[in-house]
Write an enzyme that holds these catalytic residues in place. Structure first.
Site, PDB file in Angstrom:
ATOM      1  N   GLU A  41       0.840  -1.204   0.000  1.00 27.15           N
ATOM      2  CA  GLU A  41       0.000   0.000   0.000  1.00 27.15           C
ATOM      3  C   GLU A  41       0.878   1.258   0.000  1.00 27.15           C
ATOM      4  O   GLU A  41       1.862   1.350   0.739  1.00 27.15           O
ATOM      5  CB  GLU A  41      -0.889  -0.011   1.247  1.00 27.15           C
ATOM      6  CG  GLU A  41      -1.761   1.215   1.445  1.00 27.15           C
ATOM      7  CD  GLU A  41      -2.565   1.140   2.731  1.00 27.15           C
ATOM      8  OE1 GLU A  41      -3.509   1.937   2.879  1.00 27.15           O
ATOM      9  OE2 GLU A  41      -2.250   0.285   3.595  1.00 27.15           O
ATOM     10  N   LYS A 116      -8.972   2.278  -2.532  1.00 29.03           N
ATOM     11  CA  LYS A 116      -9.223   1.629  -1.253  1.00 29.03           C
ATOM     12  C   LYS A 116     -10.641   1.948  -0.789  1.00 29.03           C
ATOM     13  O   LYS A 116     -11.071   3.105  -0.808  1.00 29.03           O
ATOM     14  CB  LYS A 116      -8.199   2.112  -0.215  1.00 29.03           C
ATOM     15  CG  LYS A 116      -8.259   1.418   1.124  1.00 29.03           C
ATOM     16  CD  LYS A 116      -7.104   1.881   2.021  1.00 29.03           C
ATOM     17  CE  LYS A 116      -7.067   1.166   3.356  1.00 29.03           C
ATOM     18  NZ  LYS A 116      -5.913   1.581   4.186  1.00 29.03           N
ATOM     19  N   CYS A 159      -5.196  -3.241   2.257  1.00 26.57           N
ATOM     20  CA  CYS A 159      -5.066  -3.311   3.712  1.00 26.57           C
ATOM     21  C   CYS A 159      -6.406  -3.523   4.421  1.00 26.57           C
ATOM     22  O   CYS A 159      -6.922  -4.618   4.473  1.00 26.57           O
ATOM     23  CB  CYS A 159      -4.349  -2.064   4.230  1.00 26.57           C
ATOM     24  SG  CYS A 159      -3.559  -2.302   5.854  1.00 26.57           S
ATOM     25  N   LEU A 311      24.093   5.671  30.620  1.00 27.13           N
ATOM     26  CA  LEU A 311      24.102   4.343  31.233  1.00 27.13           C
ATOM     27  C   LEU A 311      24.127   4.490  32.747  1.00 27.13           C
ATOM     28  O   LEU A 311      25.110   4.997  33.307  1.00 27.13           O
ATOM     29  CB  LEU A 311      25.315   3.535  30.767  1.00 27.13           C
ATOM     30  CG  LEU A 311      25.361   3.156  29.284  1.00 27.13           C
ATOM     31  CD1 LEU A 311      26.622   2.354  28.998  1.00 27.13           C
ATOM     32  CD2 LEU A 311      24.127   2.372  28.880  1.00 27.13           C
ATOM     33  N   GLY A 314      21.180   0.537  35.329  1.00 21.47           N
ATOM     34  CA  GLY A 314      19.835  -0.010  35.485  1.00 21.47           C
ATOM     35  C   GLY A 314      19.422  -0.841  34.292  1.00 21.47           C
ATOM     36  O   GLY A 314      20.081  -0.858  33.245  1.00 21.47           O
ATOM     37  N   ILE A 315      18.291  -1.500  34.438  1.00 23.77           N
ATOM     38  CA  ILE A 315      17.877  -2.457  33.418  1.00 23.77           C
ATOM     39  C   ILE A 315      17.369  -1.771  32.146  1.00 23.77           C
ATOM     40  O   ILE A 315      17.558  -2.283  31.034  1.00 23.77           O
ATOM     41  CB  ILE A 315      16.817  -3.430  33.986  1.00 23.77           C
ATOM     42  CG1 ILE A 315      16.667  -4.642  33.072  1.00 23.77           C
ATOM     43  CG2 ILE A 315      15.477  -2.712  34.235  1.00 23.77           C
ATOM     44  CD1 ILE A 315      15.926  -5.788  33.702  1.00 23.77           C
ATOM     45  N   ASP A 316      16.741  -0.600  32.273  1.00 21.20           N
ATOM     46  CA  ASP A 316      16.196   0.078  31.094  1.00 21.20           C
ATOM     47  C   ASP A 316      17.299   0.544  30.152  1.00 21.20           C
ATOM     48  O   ASP A 316      17.270   0.274  28.950  1.00 21.20           O
ATOM     49  CB  ASP A 316      15.333   1.265  31.518  1.00 21.20           C
ATOM     50  CG  ASP A 316      14.124   0.847  32.332  1.00 21.20           C
ATOM     51  OD1 ASP A 316      13.505  -0.165  31.979  1.00 21.20           O
ATOM     52  OD2 ASP A 316      13.805   1.523  33.320  1.00 21.20           O
ATOM     53  N   ASN A 393      15.405  16.008  40.880  1.00 20.98           N
ATOM     54  CA  ASN A 393      15.337  16.117  39.427  1.00 20.98           C
ATOM     55  C   ASN A 393      16.501  16.893  38.831  1.00 20.98           C
ATOM     56  O   ASN A 393      16.788  16.758  37.633  1.00 20.98           O
ATOM     57  CB  ASN A 393      14.019  16.776  39.007  1.00 20.98           C
ATOM     58  CG  ASN A 393      12.835  15.828  39.157  1.00 20.98           C
ATOM     59  OD1 ASN A 393      13.013  14.615  39.222  1.00 20.98           O
ATOM     60  ND2 ASN A 393      11.633  16.383  39.211  1.00 20.98           N
TER      61      ASN A 393
END
Length: 562
Positions: A41, A116, A159, A311, A314-316, A393
């Site tokens: 498409e 369409k 589609c 970095l 952490g896991i994220d 913050n």
């Protein structure tokens, strides 16, 4: 008759380049003996073109390119090309000025134009903004090279045209059912040209739906899908064909461009089995493939070759770094470690271990002195107040400024590392960790982040083991843990799933066994964080309800939470 499927990765607006890829696919199709070539498409302009469609010269350029393409494709090949066509009756009939169309090129001329019929206006789709719906069934006849064989009558759908079979869904979303109408016209074969974006488990739904339709209507169907990332959307390809018995006759490999050929047997009036690629085994493998493709294409189509990210250990950020290394190459990823006085020793060592595991570049910028400078500067205003969120913050915003400075200096793409759970409840800092050009995992709940990392480590350690097992923490104050402010992530994500994806009320969620006060708190946080999400970078979409194009919530609202 051999039919070729071109699973293409267009760049939105790059009309000439997209046409060249169609032309190359046409030459390959002829080499493989195909009589007909299918493209996705809007394959000429890329999907979704959005408000580029308001530019008159853009529409004119598309038509000019179609005419030139028709002259170049091999003479003995018919080609279906997705593009935009002007509606000549728009002003007289009060209709939209454009059609989402398919051009049939045959004998190097534009032979027919199909429009369409069903225009989606949900989630990320907004086609009614630009297009008029086609009013007639679309089909054409194509003669094969078999002597004395009759021409094949081929129905053309685009589609959404195949997504309204009430026999499968149990209801109709639109008034018309294009595939049912085509069957009434006696077509031998239905082809579908799609730009269907990825979401978890969607390929299973596509295949189940078309298996049902093919078997019910006793007609073979060929589905051709776009592949590649365009902004927040990821198109997985996974084109396939279904025989009249409802069996998969062809499946391309997903997440990459491909050209495959399948034969339509005129004697049996069915498709012969061709190449059938294996489906990915797990949702984690699907998600990984999608995010890698989405980041790779976002970077390349926006002109970036290198990426930078913070970095934290952490896991994220660890997961985002792994995705970036796979998508862009480890040599093109720069991780910045920015420890503060509140950073634990294991967070620094975990980040360093990750850098070694991935083989990416890294740099350490300690921010302790910068924090002192901020404190000194703000002391006249902040004196006699308690340490709180504003001070916490500051660390995130210092890091965000440093990352943006490096990204600006060297022309890198800054990757934001926040997950969906954080974005939902506002557990993120504007102009801090939310800084970036792309939010890679913003549609992954925290629990899914963990499962994806565990999947990634199935053969060898990629994400350091300690990163996976330690309690999540923003480390913005001493001994801080995420669960000081939020419920456990398995509880949080379960509530968010019901609020965001299932649209359940607080009462309905509580009836499922969740604590009333907790549910109310989460619902309030989701509502209050809307202003943050509106300022977030685009995020790769992998679910049916992402915080992106399809999320349209007001910021200033007083909805009753019940």
């Amino acid at each position: 008759m051999k039919i070729a499927i071109a699973q293409l990765n267009p760049i939105i607006g790059d009309i000439r380049n997209n046409a060249n890829h169609i032309h190359k696919a046409a030459n390959i199709a002829v080499e493989r003996g195909a009589k007909l070539l299918l493209t996705p498409e809007l394959s000429l302009c890329g999907y979704p073109p959005k408000d580029l469609l308001l530019n008159a010269s853009f529409i004119d350029n598309l038509w000019t390119e179609v005419e030139q393409l028709a002259e170049k494709v091999p003479k003995d090949l018919a080609v279906l090309v997705g593009t935009v066509v002007k509606n000549s009756h728009a002003f007289l009939e009060g209709e939209k000025s454009l059609f989402n169309s398919i051009i049939l090129i045959e004998n190097q001329t534009i032979k027919q134009i199909f429009h369409k019929r069903l225009l989606p206006t949900y989630d990320v789709f907004d086609e009614d903004r630009y297009f008029e719906a086609g009013k007639e069934s679309n089909y054409f006849q194509l003669s094969s090279n078999v002597p004395n064989a009759k021409a094949i009558k081929i129905g053309v759908t685009v589609c959404e045209d195949l997504w309204n079979d009430e026999k499968f869904w149990g209801k109709r979303t639109y008034e018309n059912n294009p595939i049912q109408d085509l069957v009434k016209h006696g077509v031998d074969l239905v082809v579908n040209l799609s730009a269907s974006p990825y979401s978890i488990g969607k390929q299973k739904i596509r295949e189940a739906m078309l298996k049902h339709s093919a078997k019910y209507y006793k007609i073979p169907i060929i589905y051709t899908n776009q592949v590649g990332g365009n902004d927040d959307l990821i198109f997985d390809g996974n084109s396939f064909a279904v025989s009249r018995k409802g069996e998969i006759s062809l499946r391309t490999k997903g997440y990459q461009t491909a050209i495959e050929v399948i034969n339509y047997d005129q004697n049996n009036e069915d498709l012969e089995t061709s190449y059938v690629a294996h489906c990915l085994e797990t949702e984690e493998e699907e998600i990984w493939s999608s995010l890698v493709l989405g980041l790779k294409d976002y970077a390349s189509k926006c002109g970036f070759s290198k990426a930078i990210l913070g970095l934290s250990g952490g896991i994220d950020s660890s997961l985002v770094a792994a995705i970036a290394a796979e998508a862009l190459g480890k040599e093109n990823v720069l991780g910045i470690l920015m420890p503060s006085p509140y950073s634990s020793s294991h967070s620094i060592s975990d980040a360093e271990t990750l850098v070694n595991n991935l083989g990416i570049n890294s740099q350490t910028l300690a921010i302790g002195d910068v924090m002192k400078a901020y404190d000194l500067l703000l002391e006249p205003l902040f004196k006699n107040t308690e340490f709180g969120v504003a001070e916490e913050n500051l660390q995130s915003r210092i890091r965000g400024n440093l990352l943006m400075a490096i990204a600006n200096k060297f022309g890198h793409l800054l990757l934001s590392t926040g997950n969906k759970s954080e974005m939902a409840v506002g557990y993120c800092t504007l102009y801090g960790d939310m800084n970036g050009g792309l939010a890679v995992i913003s549609d992954l709940p925290k629990t899914r982040v963990f499962s994806l990392c565990e999947w990634l480590n199935r053969h060898q350690e990629v994400i350091p083991h300690n990163v996976i097992i330690k309690p999540p923490s923003a480390e913005l104050k001493p001994d801080q843990l995420d669960q000081d402010s939020l419920p456990p992530y398995d509880v949080l994500d379960a509530i968010l799933d019901r609020l965001i994806h299932r649209h359940q009320s607080i009462k309905e969620i509580v009836e499922m066994g969740f604590d009333y006060d907790t549910v109310c708190k989460i619902a309030k946080l989701v509502t209050r964080a809307e202003f943050k999400r509106k300022q977030a970078p685009p995020g790769l979409k992998i679910s049916d309800r992402a915080f992106g194009t399809g999320w349209r919530m007001p910021i200033a609202s007083r909805q009753k939470l019940d």
